[in-house]
Design a protein around this motif. Structure first.
Motif, PDB file in Angstrom:
ATOM      1  N   LEU A 123      -4.580   1.138  -3.189  1.00  0.00           N
ATOM      2  CA  LEU A 123      -5.739   1.806  -4.063  1.00  0.00           C
ATOM      3  C   LEU A 123      -6.937   1.690  -3.103  1.00  0.00           C
ATOM      4  CD1 LEU A 123      -6.804   0.695  -7.605  1.00  0.00           C
ATOM      5  CD2 LEU A 123      -8.601   0.717  -5.772  1.00  0.00           C
ATOM      6  N   LYS A 124      -7.093   0.482  -2.384  1.00  0.00           N
ATOM      7  CA  LYS A 124      -8.325   0.390  -1.521  1.00  0.00           C
ATOM      8  C   LYS A 124      -8.157   1.276  -0.323  1.00  0.00           C
ATOM      9  CE  LYS A 124      -9.172  -4.623  -2.509  1.00  0.00           C
ATOM     10  NZ  LYS A 124      -9.044  -5.999  -2.009  1.00  0.00           N
ATOM     11  N   SER A 125      -7.083   1.542   0.257  1.00  0.00           N
ATOM     12  CA  SER A 125      -6.783   2.380   1.274  1.00  0.00           C
ATOM     13  C   SER A 125      -7.140   4.008   0.928  1.00  0.00           C
ATOM     14  CB  SER A 125      -5.181   2.545   1.794  1.00  0.00           C
ATOM     15  OG  SER A 125      -5.246   3.443   2.904  1.00  0.00           O
ATOM     16  N   LEU A 126      -6.755   4.219  -0.390  1.00  0.00           N
ATOM     17  CA  LEU A 126      -6.957   5.686  -0.977  1.00  0.00           C
ATOM     18  C   LEU A 126      -8.127   6.008  -1.675  1.00  0.00           C
ATOM     19  CD1 LEU A 126      -3.232   6.532  -2.187  1.00  0.00           C
ATOM     20  CD2 LEU A 126      -4.277   7.181   0.064  1.00  0.00           C
ATOM     21  N   LYS A 127      -9.017   4.844  -1.882  1.00  0.00           N
ATOM     22  CA  LYS A 127     -10.195   5.045  -2.400  1.00  0.00           C
ATOM     23  C   LYS A 127     -11.046   6.383  -2.349  1.00  0.00           C
ATOM     24  CE  LYS A 127     -13.866   1.673  -4.005  1.00  0.00           C
ATOM     25  NZ  LYS A 127     -14.695   0.569  -3.397  1.00  0.00           N
ATOM     26  N   ASP A 128     -11.333   6.665  -1.082  1.00  0.00           N
ATOM     27  CA  ASP A 128     -12.101   7.862  -0.905  1.00  0.00           C
ATOM     28  C   ASP A 128     -11.261   9.352  -1.166  1.00  0.00           C
ATOM     29  OD1 ASP A 128     -14.094   6.572   0.284  1.00  0.00           O
ATOM     30  OD2 ASP A 128     -13.343   6.903   2.625  1.00  0.00           O
TER      31      ASP A 128
END
Length: 455
Positions: A286-291
């Motif tokens: 989730l954090k990696s794909l946040k953008d």
């Protein structure tokens, strides 16, 4: 209870993780119960360790095994002691190398212990209840198959294997004289059972039972083909795979299911196992794909299954991340306390999911639905074999570092690699297991996967 006029069977499973119950779920339409067992789990499938009225002595035996497994599975990530404890348990459950070809029928000490407990009455209450109204008996766990045979069940007994390879524990103490019939998810399991001494005539290579709501009718596969047609476009944004294999897609899917455009983001489903381990990987993704999630190009489904602790964990972390409205729109948590209701919701979401990210559990077989699988680290030796099976089929790949998902995932998409994996799974992984099983049990018809399927 059974409807008049329709052929029914007893479907018996166990509440240990998700694998055994997920295998039973597609058979719920043909399942029934005797009058002496009340409905539970929201279906007529019978859960051997939780059915109403299960004796306390049986319950203690079941709970001890399940609790130990889940605790040790979660301990695995502890630096030193976790690996030692998990390694010991895994060693006791190990599957011996397939080669060189040899006789592997000698029972293990663990199997003898299981039979010792059965001789003392473990499982007798269940079989006595079922024997009052005997019907074909299908179970997704080896111990409950042994219950039926040892306690004199008078109906036919079928055991459904739930991994791409199985340990000696799945075969009975005296396999050559046993009357248990097996449903094997692939050819390797059949070969393995024969090494354990099970007679070839008692093994049907049916494939793992996948949910009908994700397949459609046996002849047309309409639901499956439509889902795959939409998925291929999402997994091949540059059209690399579709251009190169357009004739293949038209031949196997049909023109009406090619080049389908569905207005939704690329959808990734991350699913934890029944023990709740690996939940932290979902947050890293989730954090990696946040953008990407904020832009609306990616949607993420975090699967908490039926575990309130995993649901609470995801809920708390999402709250602390202070996501904005656009991000919240494309992030969801899949949870239901009832496992069978969870399976139903999971299957519904899977029709519109492009990538399934999970450890190589029984969900490996869901590649037959045309869903590529990104494999999280294995938990247990049987999952090593599932991983190898996914590689052989061509429908699964090990995850790269989840912290950099926003980099490597889109390289994979641009190459068309994941689209190819989806189609490979559709073509080479068995998908009609539930229909083959129904043929054997309800129609007394030998029905197995086609020779084109691998392994």
């Amino acid at each position: 209870m059974a409807k008049k006029g329709g052929k029914k069977v007893y479907v018996v499973t166990v509440d240990m993780g998700y694998g055994h119950q997920r295998a039973a779920y597609p058979l719920k339409d043909i399942a029934t119960r005797p009058r002496s067992i009340k409905k539970h789990n929201g279906s007529d499938v019978i859960c051997a360790n939780t059915y109403p009225g299960v004796p306390n002595s049986d319950k203690r035996r079941w709970e001890g095994g399940r609790g130990l497994y889940e605790t040790i599975s979660r301990m695995k990530k502890l630096p030193i002691i976790g690996r030692i404890v998990f390694g010991t348990m895994d060693y006791l459950q190990r599957i011996k190398p397939f080669y060189p070809k040899r006789d592997l029928s000698r029972p293990t000490a663990q199997l003898r212990q299981v039979y010792g407990a059965i001789k003392k009455g473990w499982g007798k209450d269940l079989i006595e209840k079922l024997n009052k109204e005997p019907l074909p008996y299908i179970t997704t766990f080896f111990t409950t198959a042994f219950f039926a045979e040892e306690h004199g069940y008078t109906g036919d007994i079928y055991c459904l294997c739930t991994d791409s390879d199985v340990s000696r524990a799945w075969a009975p103490l005296n396999p050559k004289t046993s009357r248990i019939h097996y449903f094997a998810p692939n050819k390797r399991v059949k070969e393995r059972l024969m090494r354990y001494g099970v007679q070839e005539k008692n093994i049907y290579v049916t494939g793992f039972p996948l949910p009908k709501e994700n397949i459609g009718t046996r002849g047309t596969l309409r639901i499956l083909k439509k889902s795959l047609g939409c998925r291929v476009g999402k997994l091949d944004p540059r059209g690399v795979y579709q251009k190169k294999y357009s004739h293949t897609l038209q031949e196997y899917l049909g023109k009406q299911y090619c080049n389908i455009k569905e207005k939704r983001p690329l959808t990734i489903m991350f699913a934890v196992g029944g023990a709740g381990a690996q939940r932290d990987i979902g947050i890293t993704i989730l954090k990696s794909l946040k953008d990407c999630i904020e832009r609306g190009s990616v949607s993420l489904i975090l699967v908490a299954g039926s575990r309130p602790d995993v649901f609470d964990y995801y809920t708390k972390v999402l709250r602390n991340l202070r996501l904005n409205a656009r991000q919240k729109k494309n992030i969801s948590i899949l949870f239901h306390r009832s496992k069978f209701r969870y399976f139903e919701l999971f299957n519904e979401k899977l029709c519109h999911t492009d990538i399934l990210w999970t450890k190589p559990s029984e969900l490996s077989f869901y590649s037959g639905l045309g869903v590529p699988i990104i494999m999280a680290p294995t938990v247990g030796s049987q999952e090593e074999y599932n991983r190898a099976w996914l590689h052989a089929v061509g429908s699964g790949f090990e995850q790269e570092d989840p912290r950099y998902t926003d980099e490597w995932l889109f390289d994979w998409l641009d190459s068309g690699w994941l689209a190819q994996a989806a189609v490979e799974g559709f073509m080479d992984a068995p998908r009609n297991g539930v229909y083959h099983i129904e043929d054997v049990v309800l129609r007394n018809k030998k029905s197995e996967i086609e020779d084109v399927h691998l392994l």
